[in-house]
Design a protein around this motif. Sequence first.
Motif, PDB file in Angstrom:
ATOM      1  N   GLU A  15      -4.744  14.385  16.008  1.00  0.00           N
ATOM      2  CA  GLU A  15      -4.244  13.402  16.965  1.00  0.00           C
ATOM      3  C   GLU A  15      -3.511  12.261  16.256  1.00  0.00           C
ATOM      4  N   CYS A  16      -4.077  11.791  15.149  1.00  0.00           N
ATOM      5  CA  CYS A  16      -3.428  10.703  14.404  1.00  0.00           C
ATOM      6  C   CYS A  16      -2.168  11.189  13.700  1.00  0.00           C
ATOM      7  N   CYS A  17      -2.148  12.454  13.286  1.00  0.00           N
ATOM      8  CA  CYS A  17      -0.928  13.017  12.685  1.00  0.00           C
ATOM      9  C   CYS A  17       0.209  12.984  13.691  1.00  0.00           C
ATOM     10  N   SER A  18      -0.112  13.308  14.935  1.00  0.00           N
ATOM     11  CA  SER A  18       0.902  13.287  15.986  1.00  0.00           C
ATOM     12  C   SER A  18       1.384  11.863  16.242  1.00  0.00           C
ATOM     13  N   ARG A  19       0.441  10.908  16.258  1.00  0.00           N
ATOM     14  CA  ARG A  19       0.811   9.512  16.480  1.00  0.00           C
ATOM     15  C   ARG A  19       1.617   8.961  15.306  1.00  0.00           C
ATOM     16  N   ALA A  20       1.278   9.410  14.087  1.00  0.00           N
ATOM     17  CA  ALA A  20       2.005   8.944  12.914  1.00  0.00           C
ATOM     18  C   ALA A  20       3.451   9.399  12.958  1.00  0.00           C
ATOM     19  N   GLY A  21       3.685  10.608  13.491  1.00  0.00           N
ATOM     20  CA  GLY A  21       5.047  11.115  13.608  1.00  0.00           C
ATOM     21  C   GLY A  21       5.886  10.276  14.548  1.00  0.00           C
ATOM     22  N   GLU A  22       5.221   9.624  15.487  1.00  0.00           N
ATOM     23  CA  GLU A  22       5.928   8.758  16.438  1.00  0.00           C
ATOM     24  C   GLU A  22       5.934   7.309  15.975  1.00  0.00           C
ATOM     25  N   GLY A  23       5.357   7.064  14.785  1.00  0.00           N
ATOM     26  CA  GLY A  23       5.310   5.697  14.262  1.00  0.00           C
ATOM     27  C   GLY A  23       4.312   4.808  14.973  1.00  0.00           C
ATOM     28  N   LEU A  24       3.247   5.408  15.546  1.00  0.00           N
ATOM     29  CA  LEU A  24       2.265   4.644  16.312  1.00  0.00           C
ATOM     30  C   LEU A  24       0.884   4.759  15.659  1.00  0.00           C
ATOM     31  N   LEU A  25       0.648   3.937  14.661  1.00  0.00           N
ATOM     32  CA  LEU A  25      -0.662   3.927  14.020  1.00  0.00           C
ATOM     33  C   LEU A  25      -1.176   2.493  13.888  1.00  0.00           C
ATOM     34  N   PRO A  26      -1.536   1.872  15.018  1.00  0.00           N
ATOM     35  CA  PRO A  26      -2.085   0.514  14.949  1.00  0.00           C
ATOM     36  C   PRO A  26      -3.420   0.512  14.208  1.00  0.00           C
ATOM     37  N   ARG A  27      -3.714  -0.575  13.506  1.00  0.00           N
ATOM     38  CA  ARG A  27      -4.912  -0.639  12.676  1.00  0.00           C
ATOM     39  C   ARG A  27      -5.865  -1.712  13.170  1.00  0.00           C
ATOM     40  N   GLU A  49     -11.120  -0.103   7.480  1.00  0.00           N
ATOM     41  CA  GLU A  49      -9.900  -0.109   8.283  1.00  0.00           C
ATOM     42  C   GLU A  49      -9.748   1.246   8.937  1.00  0.00           C
ATOM     43  N   VAL A  50      -9.549   1.268  10.250  1.00  0.00           N
ATOM     44  CA  VAL A  50      -9.427   2.513  10.996  1.00  0.00           C
ATOM     45  C   VAL A  50      -8.175   2.467  11.869  1.00  0.00           C
ATOM     46  N   VAL A  51      -7.748   3.639  12.315  1.00  0.00           N
ATOM     47  CA  VAL A  51      -6.673   3.720  13.290  1.00  0.00           C
ATOM     48  C   VAL A  51      -7.241   3.302  14.646  1.00  0.00           C
ATOM     49  N   GLU A  52      -6.647   2.313  15.240  1.00  0.00           N
ATOM     50  CA  GLU A  52      -7.153   1.792  16.512  1.00  0.00           C
ATOM     51  C   GLU A  52      -7.159   2.889  17.570  1.00  0.00           C
ATOM     52  N   GLY A  53      -8.306   3.065  18.213  1.00  0.00           N
ATOM     53  CA  GLY A  53      -8.428   4.048  19.274  1.00  0.00           C
ATOM     54  C   GLY A  53      -8.728   5.459  18.811  1.00  0.00           C
ATOM     55  N   CYS A  54      -8.793   5.685  17.509  1.00  0.00           N
ATOM     56  CA  CYS A  54      -9.072   7.033  16.992  1.00  0.00           C
ATOM     57  C   CYS A  54     -10.561   7.318  17.126  1.00  0.00           C
ATOM     58  N   ARG A  55     -10.896   8.442  17.725  1.00  0.00           N
ATOM     59  CA  ARG A  55     -12.306   8.778  17.917  1.00  0.00           C
ATOM     60  C   ARG A  55     -12.950   9.329  16.652  1.00  0.00           C
ATOM     61  N   PHE A  56     -12.128   9.559  15.610  1.00  0.00           N
ATOM     62  CA  PHE A  56     -12.653  10.049  14.338  1.00  0.00           C
ATOM     63  C   PHE A  56     -12.630   8.971  13.248  1.00  0.00           C
ATOM     64  N   SER A  57     -12.259   7.757  13.602  1.00  0.00           N
ATOM     65  CA  SER A  57     -12.220   6.630  12.656  1.00  0.00           C
ATOM     66  C   SER A  57     -11.358   6.927  11.438  1.00  0.00           C
ATOM     67  N   CYS A  58     -10.198   7.521  11.646  1.00  0.00           N
ATOM     68  CA  CYS A  58      -9.315   7.885  10.540  1.00  0.00           C
ATOM     69  C   CYS A  58      -8.879   6.659   9.740  1.00  0.00           C
ATOM     70  N   ASP A  59      -8.698   6.866   8.430  1.00  0.00           N
ATOM     71  CA  ASP A  59      -8.201   5.822   7.540  1.00  0.00           C
ATOM     72  C   ASP A  59      -6.670   5.872   7.566  1.00  0.00           C
ATOM     73  N   PRO A  60      -6.006   4.847   8.090  1.00  0.00           N
ATOM     74  CA  PRO A  60      -4.542   4.894   8.213  1.00  0.00           C
ATOM     75  C   PRO A  60      -3.818   4.944   6.874  1.00  0.00           C
ATOM     76  N   SER A  61      -4.498   4.593   5.793  1.00  0.00           N
ATOM     77  CA  SER A  61      -3.851   4.605   4.476  1.00  0.00           C
ATOM     78  C   SER A  61      -3.892   5.975   3.810  1.00  0.00           C
ATOM     79  N   LYS A  62      -4.631   6.913   4.390  1.00  0.00           N
ATOM     80  CA  LYS A  62      -4.750   8.260   3.823  1.00  0.00           C
ATOM     81  C   LYS A  62      -4.153   9.271   4.795  1.00  0.00           C
ATOM     82  N   VAL A  63      -2.863   9.427   4.707  1.00  0.00           N
ATOM     83  CA  VAL A  63      -2.136  10.271   5.654  1.00  0.00           C
ATOM     84  C   VAL A  63      -2.606  11.720   5.579  1.00  0.00           C
ATOM     85  N   ALA A  64      -2.946  12.194   4.389  1.00  0.00           N
ATOM     86  CA  ALA A  64      -3.343  13.596   4.229  1.00  0.00           C
ATOM     87  C   ALA A  64      -4.658  13.909   4.924  1.00  0.00           C
TER      88      ALA A  64
END
Length: 240
Positions: A81-93, A61-76
């Motif tokens: 870029e995903c940290c910024s999107r998470a602050g806006e509540g935008l982390l599609p999977r 499972e990855v954050v949709e559109g993330c070029r680093f394939s971040c795991d949305p379940s591991k916020v740390a």
Amino acid sequence: MARDDRSTYPFSAIVGQDALRTALLINAVDPRVGGVLIRGQKGTAKSTAVRALRWVLPDIEVVEGCRFSCDPSKVADLCPECCSRAGEGLLPRERRRPRLVDLPISATEDRVVGTIDLEQALKHGERRFEAGLLADANRGLLYVDEVNLLDDHLVDTLLDSAAGGVNVVEREGVRFEHPARFSLVGTMNPEEGELRPQLLDRFGLCVDVEGIADPAERVEILKRRRAFEDDPVGFSRAWQ
């Protein structure tokens, strides 16, 4: 199972080479093993096994559109870029197969680790990071064929990133950091030159593979390869 059946020989259909297959599976289960170095002559299924391994791995499972394939379940562990999107509540999977990234022998350091657009940083105060191969390989497989012919400093960089799980790029006082957790697999033909002992010691596993001499097994290799070329989809389904 969605896959390119026309080009990838099934992992389970490889004849023999038990040590090679076991080492790859161990590294896939736990990348903290530290990578696999496979040494052997041509025709010993080194590249075939590595490329086939991707289709044995489960979807991630990855954050949709993330070029680093971040795991949305591991916020740390999210990239900036995903940290910024998470602050806006935008982390599609989305779910997809892990990537297999080929690192060419001619790759430059900037192509491997990425680079920072200094002009953008100086003119607009924005940190624009041009992602490299380590970013593409995060949470996937990084494959280096003929790793013994790669520049030593690049091999060091790969091993450092694989061990630390992070890639740090600094240029002219500008710093960018992103996760780089991947399974590193290197293959080489000892006849073309050895790897420096200091680098050899840093691979978690090393496997020496030899060509199969048993006539019956060699015949079986040819039969399976011919069957695969004649009907890749049917052959892959049979070995799924």
